[in-house]
Design an enzyme around this catalytic site. Structure first.
Site, short mmCIF file in Angstrom:
data_model
loop_
_atom_site.label_atom_id
_atom_site.label_comp_id
_atom_site.label_asym_id
_atom_site.label_seq_id
_atom_site.Cartn_x
_atom_site.Cartn_y
_atom_site.Cartn_z
CB ILE A 190 -1.01 -0.01 1.21
CG1 ILE A 190 -2.13 1.07 1.14
CG2 ILE A 190 -0.29 0.32 2.47
CD1 ILE A 190 -2.77 1.17 -0.33
CD GLU B 128 -8.29 -5.61 5.60
OE1 GLU B 128 -7.72 -6.34 6.50
OE2 GLU B 128 -8.21 -5.67 4.31
N GLY C 92 -5.43 -7.19 1.11
CA GLY C 92 -6.01 -6.19 1.88
C GLY C 92 -5.23 -4.82 1.82
CD GLU C 93 -0.80 -4.23 2.73
OE1 GLU C 93 -0.32 -3.30 1.95
OE2 GLU C 93 -0.16 -5.23 3.07
N GLY C 94 -6.03 -1.90 1.56
CA GLY C 94 -6.46 -0.84 0.77
C GLY C 94 -5.83 -0.75 -0.66
#
Length: 333
Positions: free
Chosen positions: A82, A159, A300-302
């Site tokens: 990210i 997240e 994840g992580e955006g």
């Protein structure tokens, strides 16, 4: 009427009618949200919420809980996916400790919104207390207020939390018509035996709690602190009329709670990608939305938000800068 004006503007660009496909729908959506024939994207932000989960103790993840704080420090040290994608696309990244089982010693690069050091295991009790859930929403409102002061009008959420695909699975099952067995997935990379064990554990939790349909109660029963703060942040961002970039499986579960609290939020939501996690496609179908990307992501992580952002920019740029048939002197017959 603005919608008719926007559609006319889109249709009379120098291209065959509808030939920019989903970008045309996206341009229309953004124009309507901003109530403007020439919308703009200002100061994009992405927030990564991190927290630990009591359910992780039950063996539902291929990774140990220690990975959550390790990855938070990786975010801070600019080492994660990210970080790379936000830097590439000039998106401001914020990292929030919503409930990690670790003391970050007032690290100035972390927003300290820790509610507790972990949720409880929802196998035998509610994951979050009523007071903790309220605190999550208060923190979220404060965070979005601060970001809104920068002039930000588009925001995405990511997240990090070992065990959080289990929380998301339970939330999606409770708030949709999708069967538990169809939602549960491999998360961080479970093998077949691990996947069956995860399903067995989640079925026990479902049997223990029974049918729950009230969105905040579902969130309190199964949610992580990062999912709860993300839900609150989405609702607060909608109140500020921001465009909301929705990431993958976990973020979509948070959105599902927000949507059940305030269905109008959907008009501001841009679904950035379809995750490789089993139930995400089914959830997107339930919400009747089309994601911009399908890249088999499950990090994840955006990351999906950051990767999709250039496409969102493209929708705005073609609307504002592309010639019309009339201005270019091109026949549209």
């Amino acid at each position: 009427m603005l919608q008719e004006q926007l559609q006319h503007k889109i249709d009379f660009k120098t291209k065959p009618l509808g030939s920019l496909g989903d970008l045309e729908k996206l341009a229309l959506q953004i124009g309507l949200v901003q109530n403007n024939l020439t919308p703009q994207l200002n100061h994009p932000h992405l927030i990564v919420f991190a927290a630990d989960h009591g359910i992780a103790k039950e063996g539902v993840s291929a990774y140990p809980a220690e990975v959550t704080p390790q990855m938070v420090l990786n975010f801070v040290n600019q080492g994660a996916a990210i970080n790379v994608f936000c830097k590439q696309n000039k998106i401001t990244l914020k990292v929030v400790d919503a409930g990690v089982n670790f003391d970050f010693k007032e690290n100035p690069n972390i927003i300290h919104h820790k509610v507790a050091y972990s949720t409880q295991s929802f196998l035998s009790q509610k994951a979050i207390t009523t007071e903790e859930l309220e605190k999550c929403f208060q923190y979220s409102e404060q965070l979005i207020d601060d970001i809104a002061k920068t002039g930000c009008n588009i925001i995405g959420f990511g997240e990090m939390g070992i065990g959080n695909t289990s929380s998301a699975t339970m939330i999606i099952n409770a708030l949709s018509n999708i069967q538990l067995k169809d939602v549960v997935g491999r998360g961080t990379g479970l093998d077949d035996a691990g996947l069956q064990n995860k399903l067995n554990i989640l079925q026990k939790a479902k049997d223990f709690h029974g049918e729950i349909t009230a969105p905040k109660e579902v969130l309190q029963t199964f949610g992580g602190f990062e999912i709860a703060q993300m839900t609150g942040a989405m609702l607060s961002a909608f109140q500020k009329n921001m465009l909301i970039m929705v990431d993958g499986f976990i973020a979509s579960a948070a959105f599902l709670v927000a949507y059940h609290i305030n269905p109008s939020i959907k008009k501001n939501a841009i679904f950035c990608h379809q995750s490789d996690e089993a139930g995400h496609r089914l959830l997107l179908e339930y919400l009747e939305v089309n994601p911009l990307l399908k890249l088999s992501l499950r990090v994840g992580e955006g990351t999906g938000c950051a990767l999709a952002y250039p496409l969102i920019q493209s929708a705005v740029h073609f609307l504002n800068e592309m010639a019309s048939f009339e201005s270019a002197g091109v026949s549209n017959q």
